[in-house]
Design a protein around this motif. Structure first.
Motif, PDB file in Angstrom:
ATOM      1  N   ASP A 364       0.825  -1.213   0.000  1.00  0.00           N
ATOM      2  CA  ASP A 364       0.000   0.000   0.000  1.00  0.00           C
ATOM      3  C   ASP A 364       0.854   1.255   0.000  1.00  0.00           C
ATOM      4  O   ASP A 364       0.498   2.266  -0.624  1.00  0.00           O
ATOM      5  CB  ASP A 364      -0.931   0.006   1.209  1.00  0.00           C
ATOM      6  CG  ASP A 364      -2.087  -0.969   1.060  1.00  0.00           C
ATOM      7  OD1 ASP A 364      -2.214  -1.578  -0.018  1.00  0.00           O
ATOM      8  OD2 ASP A 364      -2.852  -1.131   2.029  1.00  0.00           O
ATOM      9  N   VAL A 367       2.037   1.773  -3.541  1.00  0.00           N
ATOM     10  CA  VAL A 367       0.908   2.217  -4.382  1.00  0.00           C
ATOM     11  C   VAL A 367       0.577   3.677  -4.114  1.00  0.00           C
ATOM     12  O   VAL A 367       0.216   4.432  -5.038  1.00  0.00           O
ATOM     13  CB  VAL A 367      -0.326   1.327  -4.138  1.00  0.00           C
ATOM     14  CG1 VAL A 367      -1.567   1.920  -4.806  1.00  0.00           C
ATOM     15  CG2 VAL A 367      -0.075  -0.075  -4.677  1.00  0.00           C
ATOM     16  N   HIS A 371      -0.478   8.111  -6.134  1.00  0.00           N
ATOM     17  CA  HIS A 371      -1.456   9.139  -5.787  1.00  0.00           C
ATOM     18  C   HIS A 371      -0.818  10.326  -5.062  1.00  0.00           C
ATOM     19  O   HIS A 371      -1.538  11.235  -4.638  1.00  0.00           O
ATOM     20  CB  HIS A 371      -2.550   8.529  -4.914  1.00  0.00           C
ATOM     21  CG  HIS A 371      -3.249   7.369  -5.544  1.00  0.00           C
ATOM     22  ND1 HIS A 371      -4.288   7.523  -6.433  1.00  0.00           N
ATOM     23  CD2 HIS A 371      -3.037   6.027  -5.437  1.00  0.00           C
ATOM     24  CE1 HIS A 371      -4.703   6.331  -6.833  1.00  0.00           C
ATOM     25  NE2 HIS A 371      -3.951   5.408  -6.250  1.00  0.00           N
ATOM     26  N   PHE A 378      -8.708   4.515  -1.311  1.00  0.00           N
ATOM     27  CA  PHE A 378      -9.472   3.545  -2.078  1.00  0.00           C
ATOM     28  C   PHE A 378      -8.696   2.227  -2.116  1.00  0.00           C
ATOM     29  O   PHE A 378      -7.468   2.206  -1.969  1.00  0.00           O
ATOM     30  CB  PHE A 378      -9.711   4.040  -3.508  1.00  0.00           C
ATOM     31  CG  PHE A 378     -10.320   5.408  -3.587  1.00  0.00           C
ATOM     32  CD1 PHE A 378     -11.690   5.581  -3.405  1.00  0.00           C
ATOM     33  CD2 PHE A 378      -9.532   6.531  -3.819  1.00  0.00           C
ATOM     34  CE1 PHE A 378     -12.262   6.826  -3.467  1.00  0.00           C
ATOM     35  CE2 PHE A 378     -10.093   7.794  -3.873  1.00  0.00           C
ATOM     36  CZ  PHE A 378     -11.469   7.947  -3.695  1.00  0.00           C
ATOM     37  N   PRO A 379      -9.404   1.115  -2.322  1.00  0.00           N
ATOM     38  CA  PRO A 379      -8.719  -0.173  -2.449  1.00  0.00           C
ATOM     39  C   PRO A 379      -7.746  -0.171  -3.629  1.00  0.00           C
ATOM     40  O   PRO A 379      -7.961   0.511  -4.640  1.00  0.00           O
ATOM     41  CB  PRO A 379      -9.868  -1.167  -2.670  1.00  0.00           C
ATOM     42  CG  PRO A 379     -11.085  -0.489  -2.126  1.00  0.00           C
ATOM     43  CD  PRO A 379     -10.877   0.979  -2.379  1.00  0.00           C
ATOM     44  N   VAL A 380      -6.690  -0.932  -3.492  1.00  0.00           N
ATOM     45  CA  VAL A 380      -5.685  -1.049  -4.554  1.00  0.00           C
ATOM     46  C   VAL A 380      -6.286  -1.810  -5.731  1.00  0.00           C
ATOM     47  O   VAL A 380      -6.890  -2.879  -5.567  1.00  0.00           O
ATOM     48  CB  VAL A 380      -4.436  -1.772  -4.023  1.00  0.00           C
ATOM     49  CG1 VAL A 380      -3.430  -1.996  -5.146  1.00  0.00           C
ATOM     50  CG2 VAL A 380      -3.810  -0.981  -2.883  1.00  0.00           C
ATOM     51  N   THR A 381      -6.148  -1.262  -6.933  1.00  0.00           N
ATOM     52  CA  THR A 381      -6.638  -1.934  -8.132  1.00  0.00           C
ATOM     53  C   THR A 381      -5.627  -2.976  -8.592  1.00  0.00           C
ATOM     54  O   THR A 381      -4.439  -2.918  -8.227  1.00  0.00           O
ATOM     55  CB  THR A 381      -6.874  -0.929  -9.262  1.00  0.00           C
ATOM     56  OG1 THR A 381      -5.599  -0.412  -9.698  1.00  0.00           O
ATOM     57  CG2 THR A 381      -7.766   0.222  -8.806  1.00  0.00           C
ATOM     58  N   PRO A 382      -6.047  -3.954  -9.397  1.00  0.00           N
ATOM     59  CA  PRO A 382      -5.084  -4.950  -9.906  1.00  0.00           C
ATOM     60  C   PRO A 382      -3.931  -4.313 -10.678  1.00  0.00           C
ATOM     61  O   PRO A 382      -2.779  -4.738 -10.552  1.00  0.00           O
ATOM     62  CB  PRO A 382      -5.955  -5.830 -10.820  1.00  0.00           C
ATOM     63  CG  PRO A 382      -7.329  -5.705 -10.249  1.00  0.00           C
ATOM     64  CD  PRO A 382      -7.435  -4.295  -9.772  1.00  0.00           C
ATOM     65  N   GLY A 383      -4.227  -3.268 -11.467  1.00  0.00           N
ATOM     66  CA  GLY A 383      -3.160  -2.604 -12.214  1.00  0.00           C
ATOM     67  C   GLY A 383      -2.169  -1.926 -11.298  1.00  0.00           C
ATOM     68  O   GLY A 383      -0.946  -1.980 -11.527  1.00  0.00           O
ATOM     69  N   GLU A 384      -2.663  -1.277 -10.247  1.00  0.00           N
ATOM     70  CA  GLU A 384      -1.771  -0.628  -9.282  1.00  0.00           C
ATOM     71  C   GLU A 384      -0.925  -1.657  -8.551  1.00  0.00           C
ATOM     72  O   GLU A 384       0.264  -1.440  -8.309  1.00  0.00           O
ATOM     73  CB  GLU A 384      -2.586   0.194  -8.283  1.00  0.00           C
ATOM     74  CG  GLU A 384      -3.238   1.426  -8.884  1.00  0.00           C
ATOM     75  CD  GLU A 384      -4.167   2.127  -7.901  1.00  0.00           C
ATOM     76  OE1 GLU A 384      -4.442   3.320  -8.099  1.00  0.00           O
ATOM     77  OE2 GLU A 384      -4.632   1.453  -6.942  1.00  0.00           O
ATOM     78  N   SER A 385      -1.536  -2.778  -8.215  1.00  0.00           N
ATOM     79  CA  SER A 385      -0.787  -3.837  -7.541  1.00  0.00           C
ATOM     80  C   SER A 385       0.341  -4.360  -8.418  1.00  0.00           C
ATOM     81  O   SER A 385       1.465  -4.576  -7.949  1.00  0.00           O
ATOM     82  CB  SER A 385      -1.730  -4.979  -7.150  1.00  0.00           C
ATOM     83  OG  SER A 385      -1.022  -6.017  -6.520  1.00  0.00           O
ATOM     84  N   ARG A 386       0.077  -4.550  -9.709  1.00  0.00           N
ATOM     85  CA  ARG A 386       1.118  -5.028 -10.622  1.00  0.00           C
ATOM     86  C   ARG A 386       2.266  -4.039 -10.708  1.00  0.00           C
ATOM     87  O   ARG A 386       3.453  -4.429 -10.666  1.00  0.00           O
ATOM     88  CB  ARG A 386       0.525  -5.300 -12.010  1.00  0.00           C
ATOM     89  CG  ARG A 386      -0.326  -6.555 -12.096  1.00  0.00           C
ATOM     90  CD  ARG A 386      -0.611  -6.924 -13.541  1.00  0.00           C
ATOM     91  NE  ARG A 386      -1.420  -5.905 -14.212  1.00  0.00           N
ATOM     92  CZ  ARG A 386      -2.755  -5.897 -14.213  1.00  0.00           C
ATOM     93  NH1 ARG A 386      -3.425  -6.838 -13.569  1.00  0.00           N
ATOM     94  NH2 ARG A 386      -3.420  -4.955 -14.862  1.00  0.00           N
TER      95      ARG A 386
END
Length: 493
Positions: A364, A367, A371, A378-386
């Motif tokens: 987090d 990530v 921002h 907001f929850p982490v999106t799959p793209g942000e996690s990658r």
């Protein structure tokens, strides 16, 4: 005081941090604690201070001999142990403890975090004398959080002297100090005020090793590799080639970047014109003009309190330029928010390490760089996690993704901030003493990464007290003194 540790273990979230530590510290001994980032140095000092409790699953003991009486609980001797280091210093910013410097020193007289009552006249005189000893009497009435990072360290040094403890714990105490103030620190550690006292100092680099050490504790991945008398060879081995050896390697290739400077005409990414910056009513930067062109690598240096951190945070947008001056950022104009600029700017600075809540995960935290925020809404999106996992992989931190910041050492947290800066795929990097708390191997790895960014065309503005941390492909040098530019141009050899 004597301290005896016998077969101590420490785990965090099921992972071993310290393993089977046995250590005997006798009165008057002066110990260096050396080891890589994550070796367990800070956690070991916290165990000595009673701030951290070792595992109780194995037979072990932690005992203190004070005035011929043995104590099994650190709480019984806690007032005789004083602590000084970056992590303790960061507490003042985290909790908003913005008291006058003289009052901060006064808390040392009373051995408390906060003053319980105003200082008496005699106490003020004594505190002022200690600030004078540290070379910073002029800062007595300044609010602590308005001081530079190095100035805060000296105030806390005066506080530690006021404590008059039997044992002084010094965690990476020389980091963030310029050459003059580092000499003041070393003079105090070897001077008459601490004659016969016990101190324990952790360090990563040869430049940060105070004179007068008698013993060496060498930690390697949480285990004791050596505990005994210090010798020059043993210390060199423990420091693993820090300092001058690293510098000589980098000097050999410094011209690589300079050879291609004239390939493209310069285009500015930031322009400061006649900039004055005020913080809490104090004039920090004065009539400063600076043009940072795309592809430049600027190194900013100067004494503690010269305005280096304020300059970097002004470039990032944390501080405003006063009326009469201006700052222009490429791509930012009427109707275009500052966040557009920050979305391609990586920032590494001490205040980030201080501000992040310790319950946040490493993933987090990285990530949040996307921002430009402290934490996430907001929850982490799959793209942000990658993207975050790719950034962590660059710094050999992928296995840390699920850990909380509380589980990390100071140096490991600094590497996470590098990943946080890298995740934005930066066009501009702003680095404020970015290599603090890192051993020589990690500094080498991160300098290699930084130099590769410069070679790829990323613009860099960085502040550092150490010449050995200047990238080999640095192109420009900015020297500050009391908020004014005293030199700005190509790097002087």
């Amino acid at each position: 005081m004597e301290i005896l540790l016998d077969h101590l273990w420490l785990h965090r979230a099921g992972r071993p941090i310290l393993q089977d530590i046995s250590w005997h510290i006798r009165k008057g001994e002066r110990w260096l604690v050396v080891g890589g980032s994550g070796a367990g140095k800070t956690q070991l000092l916290k165990i000595l201070a009673g701030d951290v409790w070792p595992d109780d699953a194995v037979p072990a003991s932690r005992r203190y001999l004070l005035q011929d009486e043995w104590h099994d609980q650190p709480a019984e001797v806690r007032d005789e142990i004083a602590w000084l280091g970056p992590e303790r210093q960061d507490r003042y910013e985290r909790y908003g403890w913005n008291f006058p410097a003289i009052d901060v020193v006064g808390t040392g007289l009373h051995r408390t975090d906060l003053l319980q009552h105003p200082l008496t006249g005699a106490e003020r005189t004594r505190c002022l004398a200690l600030l004078r000893t540290a070379g910073i009497a002029r800062l007595a009435e300044r609010r602590f959080l308005t001081l530079s990072y190095g100035e805060r360290r000296l105030v806390l040094l005066a506080r530690a002297l006021a404590w008059r403890a039997a044992v002084l714990l010094l965690d990476e105490v020389a980091t963030g100090l310029d050459g003059v103030n580092q000499k003041r620190l070393y003079a105090l550690l070897s001077g008459r005020r601490l004659r016969g006292s016990t101190w324990i100092c952790s360090a990563h680099r040869a430049e940060d090793v105070p004179p007068g050490a008698t013993h060496l504790l060498w930690l390697d991945a949480g285990t004791v590799r050596h505990a005994g008398r210090v010798t020059p060879k043993r210390l060199r081995d423990a420091l693993a080639g820090a300092g001058s050896a690293l510098q000589s390697v980098r000097e050999a290739g410094r011209s690589r970047r300079n050879a291609r400077l004239s390939v493209k005409p310069p285009r500015s990414i930031i322009e400061l014109q006649n900039a004055d910056v005020w913080i809490d009513g104090r004039h920090i930067l004065r009539d400063l003009s600076l043009v940072v062109n795309r592809g430049d690598c600027w190194v900013v240096h100067g004494a503690n309190g010269s305005g280096k951190s304020t300059l970097l945070r002004t470039l990032y947008g944390d501080h405003a330029v006063a009326s009469g001056g201006s700052i222009r950022r490429a791509g930012v104009g009427p109707g275009i928010p500052l966040d557009h600029f920050r979305s391609h700017t990586g920032l590494i600075a001490p205040h980030l390490q201080t501000d992040y809540p310790r319950h946040h995960s490493v993933l987090d935290t990285v990530v949040s760089g996307l921002h430009s925020s402290i934490g996430l809404n907001f929850p982490v999106t799959p793209g942000e996690s990658r993207r975050a996992r790719a950034a962590l992989r660059q710094f050999d931190l992928l296995d840390f993704a699920g850990r909380t910041l509380h589980e990390l050492s100071y140096g490991q947290m600094r590497r996470v901030l590098f990943a946080r800066a890298a995740v934005v795929r930066p066009r501009l990097l702003l680095l404020d003493e970015a290599f603090t708390g890192l051993n020589s191997a990690l500094r080498r790895m991160l300098l290699d990464w930084l130099e590769a960014q410069v070679d790829a065309g990323v613009t860099v503005v960085m502040a550092s007290h150490y010449r050995s941390e200047w990238p080999i492909n640095a192109t420009r040098e900015l020297m500050l003194s009391r908020g004014r530019v005293t030199y700005a141009g190509t790097i002087r050899r």
